[in-house]
Scaffold this active site. Structure first.
Site, short mmCIF file in Angstrom:
data_model
loop_
_atom_site.label_atom_id
_atom_site.label_comp_id
_atom_site.label_asym_id
_atom_site.label_seq_id
_atom_site.Cartn_x
_atom_site.Cartn_y
_atom_site.Cartn_z
N LYS A 1 0.87 -1.18 0.00
CA LYS A 1 0.00 0.00 0.00
C LYS A 1 0.90 1.22 0.00
CE LYS A 1 -3.61 2.42 2.51
NZ LYS A 1 -4.52 2.40 3.65
N LYS B 1 -2.10 -1.55 -3.83
CA LYS B 1 -2.97 -0.38 -3.77
C LYS B 1 -2.16 0.88 -3.85
CE LYS B 1 -6.03 1.82 -0.50
NZ LYS B 1 -6.69 1.75 0.75
N TYR C 1 -15.01 0.81 -6.86
CA TYR C 1 -16.28 1.53 -6.68
C TYR C 1 -17.16 1.40 -7.93
CZ TYR C 1 -13.59 3.28 -2.81
OH TYR C 1 -12.82 3.32 -1.68
#
Ligand code: PBG
Length: 310
Positions: free
Chosen positions: A178, A231, A296
């Site tokens: 990340k 990510k 999303y």
């Protein structure tokens, strides 16, 4: 017949933002089409998504300031709205796979993922809080824990807390690589979770680093992770590919808030064909080597797929 990569609804996880209350629905200003929902409306949303073929949901809480403190106490209070909602979701839809987020930031008055003292993040002291949070989440019946905090050693720590308490079946999707990224801002708007001072560069990764992702992957594997996540996704397709080639674990990629918002904003202006670019984006993440994509766009993608088939 010769098409090498296909994205299906089985590949996707939809992140959802939960707020306290009843019949509450507020749009995230920087994420057109994405809403913070109270539990009653979230149950309806999950039902709709299940019908469209989305089966996995990652639920994040947006916590009011009055409930935030230095030690993220509310994160393991079984009476807090997030944990109550998780229990309700699993009761209503046992067939849905529910993932949760393990990190202090939504509950922290400092807006950091770890415990802060004199402007510094205390790694080992944070683990104890993460362990309590993970256990409280596992007790609600959820399926996958997502430690997004990036503290060192937390996957192993959480794994042993889970096992000692009989939660051997709960999986860990580790946020392995990340990066300290500018692409998270809309998410921090959604949860009102921006750091109150400084940045997250002492625990999230330097975007310049590639070998470090391999080191993180190795540690997470040894510590018992069930999935490795990269990510953000788009500026890090090489990292997705690197982990895919160097691990036999399923690789997840988080197509983060800023990546969603860029496409939505350009589409709203008529500068890009939003639907086409969404599909191309998800395809590229899968082609790079992701087995699982948190996005999303999941519901929108599923709605298009369903209308194509039927
Ligand atoms: C925090 C967390 C973040 C995201 C998921 N969990 C933001 C951050 O690290 O500040 C970002 C997700 C997104 O941008 O869509 N633990």
């Amino acid at each position: 017949m010769v098409e090498e990569t296909r994205v299906t609804t089985d590949d996707l996880i939809l992140p959802l933002f939960l707020i306290d209350g009843k019949n509450q629905k507020t749009e995230v200003g920087s994420m057109p089409g994405i809403f913070r929902l109270s539990i009653d409306l979230m149950l309806k949303e999950i039902e709709e998504c299940l019908r469209l073929g989305i089966n996995v949901f990652d639920v994040f809480p947006a916590v009011e300031d009055q409930w935030k403190d230095k030690t993220a106490t509310k994160s393991y209070d079984p009476g807090f709205f997030y944990l109550k909602a998780l229990r309700q979701i699993k009761k209503e839809f046992p067939e849905a796979c529910i993932m949760t987020d393990v990190a202090m930031d939504p509950y922290s008055s400092d807006g950091h993922d770890g415990l802060v003292k004199d402007g510094k993040i205390l790694n080992d002291e944070t683990l104890e809080i993460l362990g309590r949070m993970a256990l409280a989440q596992a007790e609600t019946g959820i399926d996958i824990l997502g430690p997004s905090d990036m503290m060192d050693g937390r996957v192993g720590y959480i794994r042993s807390v889970l096992d000692e308490n009989g939660f051997t079946d709960v999986s860990i999707m580790s946020y392995t690589a990340k990066y300290a990224s500018g692409f998270y801002n809309p998410f921090r708007d959604a949860l009102d979770s921006a750091p109150k001072f400084g940045d997250k560069k002492t625990y999230q990764m330097n975007p310049a680093n590639r070998n470090e992702a391999l080191r993180e992957a190795h540690l997470d594997e040894m510590e018992g992770a069930d999935f490795l996540m990269v990510k953000p996704a788009l500026a890090y397709l090489d990292i997705i590919s690197l982990l895919k080639d160097n691990s036999s674990l399923p690789i997840a990629a988080y197509n983060v808030s800023g990546e969603y918002s860029m496409i939505k904003a350009a589409a709203q202006k008529g500068w890009l064909d939003g639907e086409r670019v969404m599909k191309e984006t998800l395809l590229s993440i899968k082609r790079a080597g992701a087995d699982v994509i948190l996005t999303y766009f999941a519901k929108e993608f599923a709605a298009l797929t369903v209308s194509n088939i039927r």
